[in-house]
Design a protein around this motif. Structure first.
Motif, PDB file in Angstrom:
ATOM      1  N   LYS A  41      53.303  24.451 -85.562  1.00 21.30           N
ATOM      2  CA  LYS A  41      52.112  25.189 -85.136  1.00 21.30           C
ATOM      3  C   LYS A  41      51.846  26.342 -86.094  1.00 21.30           C
ATOM      4  N   MET A  42      50.600  26.450 -86.544  1.00 21.30           N
ATOM      5  CA  MET A  42      50.166  27.526 -87.430  1.00 21.30           C
ATOM      6  C   MET A  42      49.075  28.332 -86.746  1.00 21.30           C
ATOM      7  N   THR A  43      49.168  29.658 -86.817  1.00 25.16           N
ATOM      8  CA  THR A  43      48.164  30.529 -86.226  1.00 25.16           C
ATOM      9  C   THR A  43      47.570  31.422 -87.315  1.00 25.16           C
ATOM     10  N   GLU A  55      40.528  33.877 -83.985  1.00 27.11           N
ATOM     11  CA  GLU A  55      41.853  33.290 -84.215  1.00 27.11           C
ATOM     12  C   GLU A  55      41.722  31.771 -84.201  1.00 27.11           C
ATOM     13  N   THR A  57      44.204  27.996 -84.523  1.00 27.41           N
ATOM     14  CA  THR A  57      45.536  27.395 -84.558  1.00 27.41           C
ATOM     15  C   THR A  57      45.427  25.926 -84.952  1.00 27.41           C
ATOM     16  N   GLU A  59      48.100  22.527 -84.755  1.00 33.12           N
ATOM     17  CA  GLU A  59      49.423  22.093 -84.314  1.00 33.12           C
ATOM     18  C   GLU A  59      49.515  20.577 -84.195  1.00 33.12           C
ATOM     19  N   LEU A 254      47.467  33.471 -92.441  1.00 34.62           N
ATOM     20  CA  LEU A 254      48.511  32.974 -91.545  1.00 34.62           C
ATOM     21  C   LEU A 254      49.250  34.154 -90.932  1.00 34.62           C
ATOM     22  N   SER A 256      51.398  33.508 -87.991  1.00 31.68           N
ATOM     23  CA  SER A 256      52.647  32.980 -87.440  1.00 31.68           C
ATOM     24  C   SER A 256      52.768  31.503 -87.767  1.00 31.68           C
ATOM     25  N   TYR A 257      54.011  31.064 -87.925  1.00 26.90           N
ATOM     26  CA  TYR A 257      54.282  29.660 -88.226  1.00 26.90           C
ATOM     27  C   TYR A 257      55.504  29.212 -87.444  1.00 26.90           C
TER      28      TYR A 257
END
Length: 268
Positions: A41-43, A55, A57, A59, A254, A256-257
């Motif tokens: 998952k990438m945010t 935002e 995401t 995933e 990016l 969070s990952y």
């Protein structure tokens, strides 16, 4: 000015999924070499100048079943910030399913929360080599579209791109369709460079998609540009996406990952 902002925002909050018109040189890295796993998952935070626009995401959900076939299940979501909600609220969900060998798309859908009449699906019939676009609510169907082998939708092609080896001055090409038209998406690998994103240093490749088939504000803007920095390791994770158009620049960074931990159940 507000109408322009709405159009630009809606385009750029989804620009991550258009990274996308990506990937001739398509060389899938299957088996243990595949660069993603179930659970990844990438945010991203999306900014317009100094404004936090929203935002997004991306995933990979557990392996699903589409018409009796195991399939990868990718999801892209986008939402605007509380501030931007006042002007133009976005709560969108894109879903994509591909065959387990990552050779083509099987199904694609877009859902706009609160605007069901604009929800759409694209079904892929590989016996006939056709894609069928349908707008739900209005039950509007387009004529089936002929598609070549190896065609992906605008979300799964992002993952297909990641399965390529990247070298400077390399051009990557792959057919992409949203059910309305087919484009030969092209991405050029410009250079390798170190960049810092949110206090973290990354060794990256800078890649630039050709914008001829994107249209809209890109087509109308002189010197428009879309740039993506992806990690130079085997995973090719996008850490920054930047678009430049006449009315300003958007940057998606990016924040969070989460690395996937499950291998693809049901894969060969």
């Amino acid at each position: 000015m507000l109408q322009i902002m709405k159009k630009i925002l809606h385009l750029n909050i989804h620009i991550i999924s258009f990274f996308i018109i990506s990937s001739g040189c398509f060389n899938p890295a299957l088996g243990d070499d595949i660069p993603f796993r179930v659970g990844e998952k990438m945010t991203f935070q999306v900014r317009w100048s100094f404004i936090l626009a929203g935002e997004a995401t991306i995933e990979l959900l557990p392996v699903a079943n589409i018409n009796g076939r195991d399939a990868y299940h990718f999801v892209f979501t986008a939402k605007t910030s509380e501030f931007v909600d006042v002007f133009y609220k976005v709560r969108d969900r894109y879903e994509s399913y591909t065959d387990i060998n990552m050779s083509h798309s099987l199904f694609y859908s877009i859902s706009h929360q609160g605007k069901s009449d604009k929800d759409t699906t694209v079904e892929f019939d590989w016996d006939k080599h056709q894609a069928q676009y349908t707008r739900i609510g209005g039950s509007k169907k387009r004529e089936p579209l002929s598609i070549p082998d190896g065609t992906f939708d605008p979300l799964s092609v992002f993952f297909a791109f990641r399965m390529n080896d990247l070298d400077q001055n390399k051009e990557i090409i792959i057919p992409v369709t949203d059910g309305k038209k087919v484009a030969l998406g092209k991405v050029n690998v410009i250079k390798r460079e170190d960049i810092e994103v949110n206090g973290t240093s990354y060794d990256t490749f800078l890649v630039e998609p050709e914008l001829g088939d994107i249209g809209g504000v890109f087509k109308k803007s002189k010197d428009a540009k879309l740039q993506i920095w992806v990690t130079a390791d085997d995973r090719h994770i996008p850490v920054r996406i930047k678009s430049k158009v006449a009315v300003g620049s958007f940057v998606a960074d990016l924040v969070s990952y989460k690395e996937g931990t499950a291998s693809d159940e049901g894969s060969p």
